[in-house]
Structure formats: structure tokens, C-alpha cells
Design a protein around this motif. Structure first.
Motif, PDB file in Angstrom:
ATOM      1  N   TYR A 260     -12.350  -9.814  -6.110  1.00 62.13           N
ATOM      2  CA  TYR A 260     -12.819  -9.249  -4.848  1.00 62.13           C
ATOM      3  C   TYR A 260     -14.333  -9.178  -4.881  1.00 62.13           C
ATOM      4  O   TYR A 260     -14.898  -8.868  -5.936  1.00 62.13           O
ATOM      5  CB  TYR A 260     -12.191  -7.872  -4.630  1.00 62.13           C
TER       6      TYR A 260
ATOM      7  N   LYS B 122       1.899 -13.360  -1.552  1.00 60.16           N
ATOM      8  CA  LYS B 122       2.268 -12.913  -2.907  1.00 60.16           C
ATOM      9  C   LYS B 122       3.215 -13.892  -3.588  1.00 60.16           C
ATOM     10  O   LYS B 122       3.806 -14.751  -2.944  1.00 60.16           O
ATOM     11  CB  LYS B 122       2.921 -11.523  -2.842  1.00 60.16           C
TER      12      LYS B 122
ATOM     13  N   PRO C  31      -6.478  -1.603  -1.350  1.00 60.11           N
ATOM     14  CA  PRO C  31      -5.295  -0.781  -1.026  1.00 60.11           C
ATOM     15  C   PRO C  31      -4.775   0.054  -2.189  1.00 60.11           C
ATOM     16  O   PRO C  31      -4.199   1.132  -1.957  1.00 60.11           O
ATOM     17  CB  PRO C  31      -4.234  -1.796  -0.602  1.00 60.11           C
ATOM     18  N   THR C  32      -4.966  -0.388  -3.421  1.00 60.17           N
ATOM     19  CA  THR C  32      -4.537   0.428  -4.568  1.00 60.17           C
ATOM     20  C   THR C  32      -5.177   1.809  -4.453  1.00 60.17           C
ATOM     21  O   THR C  32      -4.522   2.847  -4.621  1.00 60.17           O
ATOM     22  CB  THR C  32      -5.024  -0.204  -5.908  1.00 60.17           C
TER      23      THR C  32
ATOM     24  N   ALA D  38       1.682  -5.571  -7.369  1.00 57.35           N
ATOM     25  CA  ALA D  38       1.555  -6.351  -6.128  1.00 57.35           C
ATOM     26  C   ALA D  38       1.214  -7.810  -6.395  1.00 57.35           C
ATOM     27  O   ALA D  38       1.505  -8.684  -5.596  1.00 57.35           O
ATOM     28  CB  ALA D  38       0.490  -5.716  -5.237  1.00 57.35           C
ATOM     29  N   GLN D  39       0.583  -8.073  -7.552  1.00 51.56           N
ATOM     30  CA  GLN D  39       0.149  -9.443  -7.845  1.00 51.56           C
ATOM     31  C   GLN D  39       0.888 -10.026  -9.041  1.00 51.56           C
ATOM     32  O   GLN D  39       0.444 -11.024  -9.606  1.00 51.56           O
ATOM     33  CB  GLN D  39      -1.366  -9.452  -8.106  1.00 51.56           C
TER      34      GLN D  39
ATOM     35  N   ASP E  43       1.000  -1.016 -10.658  1.00 60.15           N
ATOM     36  CA  ASP E  43       0.760  -1.757  -9.422  1.00 60.15           C
ATOM     37  C   ASP E  43       1.063  -3.222  -9.717  1.00 60.15           C
ATOM     38  O   ASP E  43       0.284  -3.913 -10.388  1.00 60.15           O
ATOM     39  CB  ASP E  43      -0.687  -1.570  -8.947  1.00 60.15           C
TER      40      ASP E  43
ATOM     41  N   ALA F  61      -7.490  -4.803  -5.493  1.00 56.21           N
ATOM     42  CA  ALA F  61      -7.476  -4.825  -4.034  1.00 56.21           C
ATOM     43  C   ALA F  61      -7.677  -3.382  -3.565  1.00 56.21           C
ATOM     44  O   ALA F  61      -7.044  -2.463  -4.110  1.00 56.21           O
ATOM     45  CB  ALA F  61      -6.139  -5.358  -3.541  1.00 56.21           C
TER      46      ALA F  61
ATOM     47  N   THR G  57       0.851  -1.195   0.000  1.00 51.34           N
ATOM     48  CA  THR G  57       0.000   0.000   0.000  1.00 51.34           C
ATOM     49  C   THR G  57       0.888   1.246   0.000  1.00 51.34           C
ATOM     50  O   THR G  57       0.680   2.187  -0.780  1.00 51.34           O
ATOM     51  CB  THR G  57      -0.913   0.016   1.248  1.00 51.34           C
TER      52      THR G  57
ATOM     53  N   GLY H  43       5.784  -6.270   3.696  1.00 52.17           N
ATOM     54  CA  GLY H  43       6.934  -5.688   3.001  1.00 52.17           C
ATOM     55  C   GLY H  43       6.487  -5.159   1.651  1.00 52.17           C
ATOM     56  O   GLY H  43       5.428  -5.538   1.140  1.00 52.17           O
TER      57      GLY H  43
ATOM     58  N   SER I  10       4.191  -5.496  -3.593  1.00 46.61           N
ATOM     59  CA  SER I  10       3.894  -5.919  -2.218  1.00 46.61           C
ATOM     60  C   SER I  10       4.586  -7.253  -1.997  1.00 46.61           C
ATOM     61  O   SER I  10       4.633  -8.084  -2.904  1.00 46.61           O
ATOM     62  CB  SER I  10       2.383  -6.112  -2.052  1.00 46.61           C
TER      63      SER I  10
ATOM     64  N   TYR J  61       3.564  -9.010   0.758  1.00 52.21           N
ATOM     65  CA  TYR J  61       2.620  -9.641   1.679  1.00 52.21           C
ATOM     66  C   TYR J  61       2.781 -11.163   1.521  1.00 52.21           C
ATOM     67  O   TYR J  61       3.019 -11.642   0.408  1.00 52.21           O
ATOM     68  CB  TYR J  61       1.200  -9.178   1.305  1.00 52.21           C
TER      69      TYR J  61
HETATM   70  C1  LIG Z   1      -3.154  -5.022  -6.370  1.00 51.48           C
HETATM   71  C2  LIG Z   1      -2.682  -4.717  -4.985  1.00 51.48           C
HETATM   72  N1  LIG Z   1      -2.220  -3.477  -4.708  1.00 51.48           N
HETATM   73  C3  LIG Z   1      -1.769  -3.146  -3.485  1.00 51.48           C
HETATM   74  C4  LIG Z   1      -1.748  -4.067  -2.461  1.00 51.48           C
HETATM   75  C5  LIG Z   1      -1.296  -3.639  -1.110  1.00 51.48           C
HETATM   76  O1  LIG Z   1      -0.239  -4.423  -0.623  1.00 51.48           O
HETATM   77  P1  LIG Z   1      -0.031  -4.631   0.949  1.00 51.48           P
HETATM   78  O2  LIG Z   1      -1.070  -5.588   1.419  1.00 51.48           O
HETATM   79  O3  LIG Z   1       1.355  -5.196   1.031  1.00 51.48           O
HETATM   80  O4  LIG Z   1      -0.142  -3.310   1.597  1.00 51.48           O
HETATM   81  C6  LIG Z   1      -2.201  -5.366  -2.703  1.00 51.48           C
HETATM   82  C7  LIG Z   1      -2.176  -6.387  -1.644  1.00 51.48           C
HETATM   83  O5  LIG Z   1      -3.142  -6.720  -1.039  1.00 51.48           O
HETATM   84  C8  LIG Z   1      -2.690  -5.708  -3.989  1.00 51.48           C
HETATM   85  O6  LIG Z   1      -3.127  -6.936  -4.261  1.00 51.48           O
END
Ligand SMILES: Cc1ncc(COP(=O)(O)O)c(C=O)c1O
Length: 373
Positions: free
Chosen positions: A315, A186, A88-89, A159-160, A157, A86, A61, A194, A181, A183
Motif C-alpha cells: 500500500y 481475493k 480496513p484492518t 483476507a489475503q 486477518d 489494508a 472489514t 463477502g 474477505s 472481495y
Molecule cells: C488484509 C485485509 N484486511 C481486511 C480487508 C477488508 O476486506 P473487505 O474489503 O472485504 O472489507 C482487506 C481487503 O481489502 C484486506 O486486504
């Protein structure tokens, strides 16, 4: 025993020695914050991507948030992204003081509909924020053209999408900066929170280092512009260093699980029924999650519980319909593909150490459930 959608214990069993050695290395190093492990991980993660810089931060995030701030995005600016992501984006865009603007996703791969982006650009638009969701990349060429034409920056982004390829290019190497991310679930996951931002821009890198460290730069204890405390932890950095060497194996493991699902479920799929993930031409998917789709999703999830199989939805509520984002003024019906997907998608267990016999139980249970609908 429940088969869960994600589990790290089998992997930990195999990697225990390496993980515990990483922890001991840090504990015995005499430097617990921003030491050798973070520096080395940053160097290695940038090198993996063929990029000049990586700045480790405390989660994904904040990787998005600091990434935006480092690119000069703030209050009054609009950032175009998707609602099928997600939350958090979007929380990060909001955290930077900017305004998220949503475009719909495509029916074929559930990713940003790049054909819809130009119409969403206004004089306040400053950034495009594609989300490489589920493990494959957004079509980047049209975004590059739009960014150039309208003077926008691109923050990916990722993260995935660690290690995902798009026309031969790694996720995270196609924008001005990219947020990751680590997490635990991941594709490259730490043993806690992290994140990192990758960029080849020296100014953005310097901004990131300052932003993650209260806003301090050369002169220790002097804040240049107020920032955050958003550092990647040494322990996670050292664990990530070791796991990075195995990243390509993790991805191969995920692809093998995906191939087994595709084979075991091929004859029970069809339009209006079960739809498996489709890989868009030019993409090499890393299967962060294995997202399938069925109009009777909720019944399926409920019945699978009876077989000891716990499924997940990534989601269930599109971000633009969440009460926390009501102030953005979106209404139900504004993003029809995103909204329809949210009622139909669900994820099957997916992680590289998923045992074949467990996966076969998932496949046969799902086949049985589908036959009862
Ligand atoms: C697409 C996306 N962006 C951002 C995040 C945020 O990452 P974090 O959970 O490490 O803060 C996540 C994770 O859940 C995510 O899947």
C-alpha cells in the motif's frame, strides 16, 4: 489493450455456466437471506479448514470487526497489529471501539515483526491481530507464546491468505478466530462483497451469529445486545460454494504465475534494484498479490503505462501516517521498515487466469524499463 493488475473477465468466461447456475439456484430457492446457500457454504468453508464453525458476514472489514467483538474486544482495549496492511484492518479495530497499536514489519517478507510485539504489550492489550499479508503467513509460534503468557486472544486477518500454509497449518486455523474477505480480487473471491469468520469456539460462534443479525438470538425480534446487519448474501454464498471447490486450482494457477515471474526476472534482480517476493521458511505462499520492490518504483510504474501495463501499490500510505488515524499519535519515523517499503513496493499483474502471453509482455516491458534506469 491495457493489462491490468487484476481482471476477472477471463475467469468468468470459463466459469460462466457455474456462476449463473449459482445465481439461478438462489433466485429459485425461495429464500434470499440466510438460507440454504449460506448454511452450506459455512459448513463447507469450516470443513476446508478443519474448524468447527464458519459464520458468513457481508465483507472482510466486518469479519475483523465482528471477530473482535465476538472475542470480547471493545472500548479501552488495545489490539496489536501492523501498519503495513489494508486500511480496513485498522478501520475495523477502530470500529470495535478498541485502540490499534502498531509494530513494524520485517524487511525479509514485509510481515509483522513478531520480535517487536512483546515491547508493545501493555496492561490494556487484549488481542494480537496478525495480518497474513500478500498471501503468506506471519510467524505464529511467537505470537502463541505471547498470547498464552499475557492472556491475549489472537484474531488472524486472513483476507489475503485463503489456503496459505504455515508449517503445514492453514491460515485461519492458528488463532482464536480468523477473518476472511471474499472481495472479488481475493484468492477466493465472490462476485461482490463477502466475508466470514472461522473459529472452533462455540461461544465465539454464537456471539458472531448474534452480532451479524442485529444482536438477536433465539427469540426472534428481540435484541440481546445491539449488533449489526452484517450477513453474507445468499447469492455470494452459492457462488463461493462452487468456487471453493476450485480454490486449490486457483492457488496452483497463482503459483504458476509467480514461478514464471521469478524465472523471467531472476537475472535483473539484486540488492538496491528489483527485489522479488521471498517466501519465508515454513510458508506456502498463495500470491494474493505479487509484490516487488525497487527504489525507483514511481518511475517504473509511470514508464510501464507506456507499454499498456497498469501496476498497483499495496500500500502506498502506511496506515499510521493517514490523517484518519492522526489521533493515535504516531509520527513519521516510528515504523521505519513500513515507511521505507511504502515508497518502494509495487505489484505486478497476478490472477490465476492471467494469460502467459500477457505475462510475458509484463516481463519484457519491465526488463526494458529497468534497463533504462
Ligand atoms: C488484509 C485485509 N484486511 C481486511 C480487508 C477488508 O476486506 P473487505 O474489503 O472485504 O472489507 C482487506 C481487503 O481489502 C484486506 O486486504
Amino acid at each position: 489493450m491495457t493489462i491490468r493488475v487484476w481482471d476477472y473477465l477471463a475467469e468468468y468466461d470459463t466459469e460462466r455456466e457455474s456462476i449463473l447456475e449459482a445465481v439461478t439456484t438462489v433466485f429459485e430457492s425461495g429464500q434470499l437471506i440466510l438460507g440454504q446457500s449460506v448454511r452450506e457454504f459455512e459448513r463447507e468453508y469450516a470443513a476446508y479448514h478443519g474448524m468447527r464453525h464458519c459464520v458468513g458476514v457481508d465483507n472482510g472489514t466486518n469479519a475483523v470487526l465482528l471477530g473482535l467483538e465476538a472475542l470480547g474486544i471493545g472500548p479501552g482495549d488495545e489490539v496489536i497489529t501492523v501498519s503495513n496492511t489494508a486500511a480496513p484492518t485498522v478501520v475495523a479495530i477502530d470500529g470495535a471501539g478498541a485502540t490499534p497499536v502498531f509494530v513494524d514489519v520485517r524487511d525479509q517478507d514485509y510481515l509483522m515483526d513478531t520480535d517487536a510485539v512483546e515491547a508493545a504489550i501493555t496492561p490494556r492489550t487484549k488481542a494480537l491481530l496478525p495480518v497474513h499479508l500478500y498471501g503468506q503467513c506471519v510467524d505464529m509460534a511467537p505470537l502463541g507464546t505471547l498470547a498464552e503468557r499475557h492472556g491475549l486472544v489472537i484474531l488472524e486477518d486472513c483476507a489475503q491468505a485463503h489456503g496459505a500454509l504455515h508449517h503445514g497449518q492453514l491460515a485461519g486455523t492458528m488463532g482464536d478466530a480468523s477473518a476472511f474477505s471474499f472481495y472479488p480480487t481475493k484468492v477466493l473471491g465472490a462476485y461482490g462483497d463477502g466475508g466470514a469468520v472461522v473459529t472452533s469456539d462455540d461461544t465465539v460462534m454464537r456471539n458472531l451469529r448474534r452480532l451479524r443479525y442485529y444482536g438477536m438470538e433465539d427469540v426472534y425480534y428481540v435484541v440481546q445486545t445491539p449488533g449489526h446487519n452484517s450477513r453474507l448474501d445468499e447469492v455470494h454464498a452459492e457462488i463461493l460454494r462452487r468456487k471453493l471447490r476450485r480454490l486449490d486450482d486457483y492457488i496452483a494457477g497463482r503459483r504458476a504465475v509467480a514461478a514464471r515471474y521469478a524465472e523471467g526476472l531472476a537475472d535483473v534482480t539484486g540488492p538496491g534494484g528489483l527485489v522479488l517476493p521471498s517466501v519465508t521458511a515454513g510458508n506456502e505462499h498463495v500470491y494474493y498479490v505479487y509484490v516487488v520492490r525497487h527504489p525507483e518504483r514511481d518511475t517504473i510504474i509511470e514508464r510501464m503505462k507506456g507499454y499498456g501495463i497498469s501496476l498497483n501499490i499495496s500500500y502506498p500510505w502506511p496506515v499510521h501516517t493517514m490523517t484518519g488515524f492522526a489521533h493515535l499519535g504516531y509520527r513519521k519515523g516510528d515504523l521505519p521498515v513500513t515507511e521505507r517499503l511504502a515508497g518502494e513496493i509495487f505489484s505486478l499483474p497476478m490472477y490465476p487466469s492471467l494469460r502467459k502471453d500477457d505475462q510475458d509482455k509484463v516481463i519484457s516491458a519491465l526488463r526494458e524499463v529497468l534497463s533504462t534506469l
